[in-house]
Design an enzyme around this catalytic site. Structure first.
Site, PDB file in Angstrom:
ATOM      1  N   ASN A 215       0.833  -1.184   0.053  1.00 27.25           N
ATOM      2  CA  ASN A 215       0.097   0.032   0.055  1.00 27.25           C
ATOM      3  C   ASN A 215       0.770   1.092  -0.102  1.00 27.25           C
ATOM      4  OD1 ASN A 215       0.536   0.934   2.765  1.00 27.25           O
ATOM      5  ND2 ASN A 215      -0.211  -1.272   3.306  1.00 27.25           N
ATOM      6  N   ASP A 284      -3.734  -6.591   5.052  1.00 33.03           N
ATOM      7  CA  ASP A 284      -4.741  -7.563   5.737  1.00 33.03           C
ATOM      8  C   ASP A 284      -4.658  -8.899   5.083  1.00 33.03           C
ATOM      9  OD1 ASP A 284      -5.729  -5.886   7.773  1.00 33.03           O
ATOM     10  OD2 ASP A 284      -7.228  -4.878   6.021  1.00 33.03           O
ATOM     11  N   LYS A 294       9.331 -16.479 -11.494  1.00 35.99           N
ATOM     12  CA  LYS A 294       8.545 -15.342 -11.981  1.00 35.99           C
ATOM     13  C   LYS A 294       7.402 -15.804 -12.651  1.00 35.99           C
ATOM     14  CE  LYS A 294       8.595 -11.379 -14.904  1.00 35.99           C
ATOM     15  NZ  LYS A 294       9.410 -10.762 -16.002  1.00 35.99           N
ATOM     16  N   PRO A 310      -2.185 -12.257   9.991  1.00 31.65           N
ATOM     17  CA  PRO A 310      -2.749 -11.993  11.537  1.00 31.65           C
ATOM     18  C   PRO A 310      -2.783 -10.718  11.805  1.00 31.65           C
ATOM     19  CG  PRO A 310      -0.232 -12.436  11.435  1.00 31.65           C
ATOM     20  CD  PRO A 310      -0.744 -12.689   9.865  1.00 31.65           C
ATOM     21  N   PHE A 328      -4.199   3.084  14.865  1.00 29.96           N
ATOM     22  CA  PHE A 328      -4.624   4.211  13.734  1.00 29.96           C
ATOM     23  C   PHE A 328      -5.723   3.454  12.878  1.00 29.96           C
ATOM     24  CE2 PHE A 328      -1.616   7.946  13.368  1.00 29.96           C
ATOM     25  CZ  PHE A 328      -0.983   7.752  14.534  1.00 29.96           C
ATOM     26  N   LYS A 342     -13.405   0.180  14.820  1.00 35.43           N
ATOM     27  CA  LYS A 342     -12.025  -0.563  15.142  1.00 35.43           C
ATOM     28  C   LYS A 342     -11.522  -0.499  16.559  1.00 35.43           C
ATOM     29  CE  LYS A 342     -10.399  -0.535  10.636  1.00 35.43           C
ATOM     30  NZ  LYS A 342      -9.668   0.148   9.415  1.00 35.43           N
ATOM     31  N   LYS A 346     -10.965  -4.040  18.127  1.00 40.85           N
ATOM     32  CA  LYS A 346      -9.649  -4.479  18.295  1.00 40.85           C
ATOM     33  C   LYS A 346      -9.488  -4.485  19.792  1.00 40.85           C
ATOM     34  CE  LYS A 346      -8.157  -3.797  13.779  1.00 40.85           C
ATOM     35  NZ  LYS A 346      -6.935  -4.247  12.900  1.00 40.85           N
TER      36      LYS A 346
HETATM   37  O1  PMT Z   1       2.789   6.286   6.644  1.00 40.49           O
HETATM   38  P1  PMT Z   1       2.244   7.611   6.047  1.00 40.49           P
HETATM   39  O2  PMT Z   1       2.507   7.729   4.640  1.00 40.49           O
HETATM   40  O3  PMT Z   1       2.758   8.649   6.867  1.00 40.49           O
HETATM   41  O4  PMT Z   1       0.825   7.394   6.288  1.00 40.49           O
HETATM   42  C1  PMT Z   1       0.187   7.334   7.745  1.00 40.49           C
HETATM   43  C2  PMT Z   1      -0.848   6.345   7.756  1.00 40.49           C
HETATM   44  C3  PMT Z   1      -2.078   6.693   6.979  1.00 40.49           C
HETATM   45  C4  PMT Z   1      -0.487   5.002   7.386  1.00 40.49           C
HETATM   46  C5  PMT Z   1      -1.350   6.382   9.337  1.00 40.49           C
HETATM   47  O5  PMT Z   1      -1.766   7.539   9.725  1.00 40.49           O
HETATM   48  C6  PMT Z   1      -2.689   5.314   9.360  1.00 40.49           C
HETATM   49  O6  PMT Z   1      -3.737   5.479   9.318  1.00 40.49           O
HETATM   50  N1  PMT Z   1      -2.323   3.985   9.898  1.00 40.49           N
HETATM   51  C7  PMT Z   1      -3.173   2.909  10.049  1.00 40.49           C
HETATM   52  C8  PMT Z   1      -3.452   2.357   8.514  1.00 40.49           C
HETATM   53  C9  PMT Z   1      -4.585   1.600   8.545  1.00 40.49           C
HETATM   54  O7  PMT Z   1      -5.549   1.493   7.565  1.00 40.49           O
HETATM   55  O8  PMT Z   1      -4.837   0.667   9.607  1.00 40.49           O
HETATM   56  P2  PMT Z   1      -6.390  -0.535   9.174  1.00 40.49           P
HETATM   57  O9  PMT Z   1      -7.445   0.505   9.581  1.00 40.49           O
HETATM   58  O10 PMT Z   1      -5.788  -1.463   8.289  1.00 40.49           O
HETATM   59  O11 PMT Z   1      -5.732  -1.017  10.760  1.00 40.49           O
HETATM   60  C10 PMT Z   1      -6.152  -0.495  11.833  1.00 40.49           C
HETATM   61  C11 PMT Z   1      -5.016  -0.788  13.038  1.00 40.49           C
HETATM   62  O12 PMT Z   1      -4.800  -1.958  13.201  1.00 40.49           O
HETATM   63  C12 PMT Z   1      -3.804  -0.013  12.757  1.00 40.49           C
HETATM   64  O13 PMT Z   1      -3.324   0.466  14.148  1.00 40.49           O
HETATM   65  C13 PMT Z   1      -2.876  -1.158  12.102  1.00 40.49           C
HETATM   66  O14 PMT Z   1      -1.488  -0.982  12.291  1.00 40.49           O
HETATM   67  C14 PMT Z   1      -3.590  -2.384  12.927  1.00 40.49           C
HETATM   68  N2  PMT Z   1      -3.490  -3.838  12.183  1.00 40.49           N
HETATM   69  C15 PMT Z   1      -4.150  -3.838  10.783  1.00 40.49           C
HETATM   70  C16 PMT Z   1      -4.177  -5.058  10.349  1.00 40.49           C
HETATM   71  C17 PMT Z   1      -3.181  -5.981  10.822  1.00 40.49           C
HETATM   72  N3  PMT Z   1      -3.066  -7.210   9.906  1.00 40.49           N
HETATM   73  N4  PMT Z   1      -2.586  -5.791  11.975  1.00 40.49           N
HETATM   74  C18 PMT Z   1      -2.722  -4.537  12.628  1.00 40.49           C
HETATM   75  O15 PMT Z   1      -2.083  -4.644  13.486  1.00 40.49           O
END
Ligand code: PMT
Length: 409
Positions: A215, A284, A294, A310, A328, A342, A346
């Site tokens: 991403n 995810d 390849k 996970p 986040f 979330k 979570k």
């Molecule tokens: O890196 P930059 O370019 O500065 O951009 C910042 C950012 C947009 C990445 C940041 O501000 C942000 O929002 N990070 C979270 C990105 C996100 O979409 O997370 P999520 O909604 O997929 O997941 C929610 C939370 O679960 C997050 O804290 C993530 O780290 C955590 N997560 C998600 C999936 C996973 N498999 N394991 C996790 O721990």
């Protein structure tokens, strides 16, 4: 420079490691300033350093015998090298030559100074001094990245005219600036002692040896939080996906590629952490199978089978005891509503929801802080920014600190 700025140096034990460079002459004044501020200074010189300034000068200024031999029966009878490694509150290498940085990054122990650095648990600061071409060389920069990721503080260098006639970066900081930078290392910050683990950047999930799913996360938000937390005195452990950013000073970094590697790194260091902040945009899903060669073009369409990765933050939040858990959420629509979901789903203590497309890769951010109120279904919120990621990072850390203090009662 006011004397007060150096007040934190009083009674501090500083081991000044000198390597070979014309800037070694500046160490005479540096030692005088450190001693005047009340520090106890012991000097270790490499053979090359002694080509530029004599041990006798440094002995007279520091008031202590100068150490320069690894295998020295006389010295071992006084303060042996292991005892010397245990002695300092800070090891400052000034000037730190390009050759010395390379040897230190490689873990050499061929002389007294490199041996002390390997044996000592004291914080290390490096004041590089070299020709601008050597400073800009990719090998020197890679060595610095390695040393920074091990927690070394890099002081300088300055830019300007050099002894060799070149103009550019590589001049060692002036003695007064170095003394001040050392004093700052001892100044207590408002997060002093707080242990904080931060994930940052994207993860990459391989499809075959040349392709992957990922991403647009640049790592800027996570790195800004790490830099600001370290500057405020926290002990920061940064688990970073692949990004194009330098590790901030005083931050311990572990670099990973995939979500599963990120989970392993987090689990490996989570014990004893006070706070966990998941800024990383973790993939995810990952390809169910990684093809070893390849994949060749053939049909017009291609099916890729994906399986769930996970949930790192979810896994850590389910542990007991657990640190304060901060997440986040980057969303393209219904940002606050999805963020609230979330936060609850979570099991987090605090979550920063932000709009995805305007935040990925950007220098600035606007985020809504979300947390549970005292009533069971009540969710509180507070909008931060829009502002630069470093400024918002400081505001986020204030909120995190408040929540952490409340959780201690
Ligand atoms: O890196 P930059 O370019 O500065 O951009 C910042 C950012 C947009 C990445 C940041 O501000 C942000 O929002 N990070 C979270 C990105 C996100 O979409 O997370 P999520 O909604 O997929 O997941 C929610 C939370 O679960 C997050 O804290 C993530 O780290 C955590 N997560 C998600 C999936 C996973 N498999 N394991 C996790 O721990």
């Amino acid at each position: 420079m006011s004397f007060n700025k150096l007040a934190t140096l009083a009674n501090k034990r500083i081991l000044l490691g000198m390597t070979g460079g014309i800037a070694a002459y500046k160490c005479a004044e540096l030692t005088r300033l450190l001693i005047k501020a009340g520090a106890d200074v012991r000097v270790v010189m490499t053979k090359a350093a002694m080509e530029f300034i004599t041990p006798l000068t440094m002995q007279a200024l520091s008031g202590n015998r100068v150490h320069h031999e690894l295998l020295d029966a006389d010295a071992e009878a006084g303060m042996g090298h292991i005892e010397l490694a245990r002695w300092p509150d800070l090891i400052l290498v000034a000037p730190a030559s390009a050759d010395f940085l390379a040897r230190m990054a490689s873990g050499h122990a061929g002389d007294l100074l490199t041996t002390l650095l390997l044996a000592s648990k004291a914080p290390v600061a490096l004041a590089p001094a070299m020709n601008q071409g050597m400073w800009l060389n990719a090998a020197t920069q890679a060595n610095l990245d390695t040393l920074k990721s091990r927690g070394c503080t890099i002081m300088g260098p300055d830019s300007g005219s050099q002894a060799c006639g070149d103009v550019g970066p590589g001049r060692m900081l002036e003695p007064a600036d170095l003394a001040e930078a050392c004093a700052e290392l001892f100044a207590p910050g408002w997060l002093t002692g707080l242990r904080i683990m931060i994930t940052a950047g994207p993860t990459r999930e391989p499809i075959d040896p040349v392709r992957y799913i990922s991403n647009h996360s640049s790592g800027k938000m996570g790195y800004a939080l790490a830099a600001e937390a370290a500057a405020a005195g926290a002990l920061v452990s940064l688990i970073s996906g692949p990004v194009n950013l330098a590790v901030p000073d005083r931050v311990h970094a572990v670099h990973v590629i995939t979500a599963r590697e990120m989970l392993d790194a987090c689990l490996g260091g989570i014990d004893g952490q006070d706070v966990f902040v998941g800024v990383a945009a973790v993939a995810d899903y990952r390809p169910a199978e990684v093809v070893s060669h390849k994949i060749k073009k053939s049909a017009d369409t291609m099916q890729l089978s994906l399986i769930r990765n996970p949930d790192i933050i979810g896994t850590l939040a389910a542990r007991s005891p657990r640190p304060l858990m901060v997440g986040f959420a980057a969303e393209t629509d219904n940002v606050t509503a999805y963020g609230e979901d979330k936060l609850t789903r979570k099991g987090l203590d605090l979550l920063f929801a932000n709009e995805a497309t305007s935040t990925f890769g950007s220098e600035s951010i606007s985020a809504t802080a979300l947390w549970h109120g005292t009533e069971s279904d009540q969710i509180m919120s507070n909008v931060l920014g829009p502002a630069g990621k470093n400024l918002v990072a400081r505001q986020m850390l204030r909120l995190i600190h408040t929540k952490w203090l409340a959780a201690q009662q």
